[in-house]
Design an enzyme around this catalytic site. Sequence first.
Site, PDB file in Angstrom:
ATOM      1  N   TYR A 146      -3.704  -4.524   2.243  1.00 45.70           N
ATOM      2  CA  TYR A 146      -4.598  -4.770   1.114  1.00 45.70           C
ATOM      3  C   TYR A 146      -4.972  -6.240   0.998  1.00 45.70           C
ATOM      4  CZ  TYR A 146      -4.289  -0.171  -1.129  1.00 45.70           C
ATOM      5  OH  TYR A 146      -4.404   1.157  -1.443  1.00 45.70           O
ATOM      6  N   LYS A 196       7.803   2.867   9.021  1.00 43.90           N
ATOM      7  CA  LYS A 196       7.198   3.419  10.245  1.00 43.90           C
ATOM      8  C   LYS A 196       7.592   2.495  11.388  1.00 43.90           C
ATOM      9  CE  LYS A 196       4.376   6.222  12.435  1.00 43.90           C
ATOM     10  NZ  LYS A 196       4.628   7.673  12.626  1.00 43.90           N
ATOM     11  N   ASP A 228       5.623   9.463   7.660  1.00 45.81           N
ATOM     12  CA  ASP A 228       4.969  10.769   7.887  1.00 45.81           C
ATOM     13  C   ASP A 228       5.932  11.910   7.543  1.00 45.81           C
ATOM     14  OD1 ASP A 228       6.461   9.913  10.082  1.00 45.81           O
ATOM     15  OD2 ASP A 228       5.058  10.631  11.594  1.00 45.81           O
ATOM     16  N   ASP A 252       0.404   3.706  -1.773  1.00 47.13           N
ATOM     17  CA  ASP A 252      -0.865   4.229  -2.297  1.00 47.13           C
ATOM     18  C   ASP A 252      -0.978   5.711  -1.954  1.00 47.13           C
ATOM     19  OD1 ASP A 252      -3.483   4.200  -3.386  1.00 47.13           O
ATOM     20  OD2 ASP A 252      -4.273   4.161  -1.341  1.00 47.13           O
ATOM     21  N   ASP A 256      -0.195   9.292  -4.521  1.00 48.03           N
ATOM     22  CA  ASP A 256      -1.175  10.344  -4.819  1.00 48.03           C
ATOM     23  C   ASP A 256      -0.606  11.713  -4.439  1.00 48.03           C
ATOM     24  OD1 ASP A 256      -3.077   8.512  -5.708  1.00 48.03           O
ATOM     25  OD2 ASP A 256      -4.719   9.574  -4.724  1.00 48.03           O
TER      26      ASP A 256
HETATM   27  C1  IPM Z   1      -4.024   2.864  -6.804  1.00 47.63           C
HETATM   28  C2  IPM Z   1      -5.498   2.920  -6.497  1.00 47.63           C
HETATM   29  C3  IPM Z   1      -5.935   1.540  -6.014  1.00 47.63           C
HETATM   30  C4  IPM Z   1      -5.130   1.212  -4.773  1.00 47.63           C
HETATM   31  C5  IPM Z   1      -7.435   1.425  -5.756  1.00 47.63           C
HETATM   32  C6  IPM Z   1      -8.248   1.745  -6.982  1.00 47.63           C
HETATM   33  C7  IPM Z   1      -7.807   0.071  -5.206  1.00 47.63           C
HETATM   34  O1  IPM Z   1      -5.777   3.910  -5.581  1.00 47.63           O
HETATM   35  O2  IPM Z   1      -3.650   2.050  -7.672  1.00 47.63           O
HETATM   36  O3  IPM Z   1      -3.278   3.601  -6.178  1.00 47.63           O
HETATM   37  O4  IPM Z   1      -5.502   1.622  -3.668  1.00 47.63           O
HETATM   38  O5  IPM Z   1      -4.103   0.527  -4.915  1.00 47.63           O
HETATM   39 MG    MG Z   2      -4.135   5.064  -5.050  1.00 51.10          MG
END
Ligand code: IPM
Ligand code: MG
Length: 368
Positions: A146, A196, A228, A252, A256
């Site tokens: 990032y 990894k 993974d 990240d 999710d």
């Molecule tokens: C998160 C989001 C952010 C990230 C985006 C919006 C840049 O997906 O906080 O997980 O990738 O960190």
């Molecule tokens: Mg995210």
Amino acid sequence: MKHYKIAVLAGDGIGPEITHEALKVLKVIEERNDVTFELMPASFGACAYFETGDAFPQATIDICDQADAILKGPIGLSHEEAKKIPIDQQPERGALLPMRRRYNTYANFRPVSLPKSLAHFSPLKPEIIGEGIDLIIVRELVGGLYFGEKEMGVNDKGLRYVRETLEYDEEQIRRIMHEAFKLASKRRKLLHNIHKSNVLKSSVLWNEVMEEVAKEYPDVKVVNFLVDAAATALCLNPIQFDVMVMENMFGDILSDQGGGILGSLGLMPSACIGPDKAYYEPSHGSAPDIAGKNIANPYSMIGSVAMMLENSFDMAAEAKNVWDAMQGVFGDGYSTADLSKPGSGVTMISTEQFGDKVVEKLRNMPKA
Ligand code: IPM
Ligand code: MG
């Protein structure tokens, strides 16, 4: 009487709606406690770009600088809308990453939690969920891909190319490891280190530093997991996990997935903590497709308030009440659209109704 200044960045898409509900909860916290909150709204994200030409305007920076804590809604636009903004001013690159960098919020805590009584929200079978899912992802938030150097251009073969750098120094790894080990010490004394190292040298250093730090926490058991394999394990056997630590990009993606195993990203609040400043935000995006419809789930935003109460204002008991109030609303058989599957027997309520019900529950809870 304690007094705290909170910068309120409602953000884009569903941000303003879910922030509105979170602020109702903060008001009740004021009523119930010897505390006042000074709310300082400021624009941030695509909305700020369209108003001022800057996704993180100076006026917002000044407000955040003064604040004791920052409450931030999701930001971002649909894929098509985003193309109308220059790449470096798109809200993620133009606002969110600069905020993370400015306040050095390296420690990102993302709870993935679903009590047994709410297991019906999850796509996983009840026998997989057992007594409930209760893990926390500790994501390094200001390093790795990032924030590494980036370059785009045309190479000497005439082909468009891109280069992004994944860089960590040992100090960046050490400090997030300490956060993870400290948290694990307070919980099940179990830390899953996600890496990894069979491919990435960054993970080789990551693991080396992890092992050094582990010596300071002899009561914490470490389990090493390739990222993974961890993705599969989160689906097949999530209850084996308690605290999971990982670098930025892995965090990240796996966080999710955490929302996925709960049944909705709307159940994913988070805390982003730096040495001097912390901000609190849902882990999910701004869901432009459902914005303005009063159907978004405000749980992630209200949960972010709970995390703020605990981490920034030392109000752990009230934070717990906020969690209990939200789970109580679900427990009574209500939920927003994201979790009301046909045939689930759940009564669907709006964003606003969810907030009202949380407020009502909270008002009826015994004071700490
Ligand atoms: C998160 C989001 C952010 C990230 C985006 C919006 C840049 O997906 O906080 O997980 O990738 O960190
Ligand atoms: Mg995210």
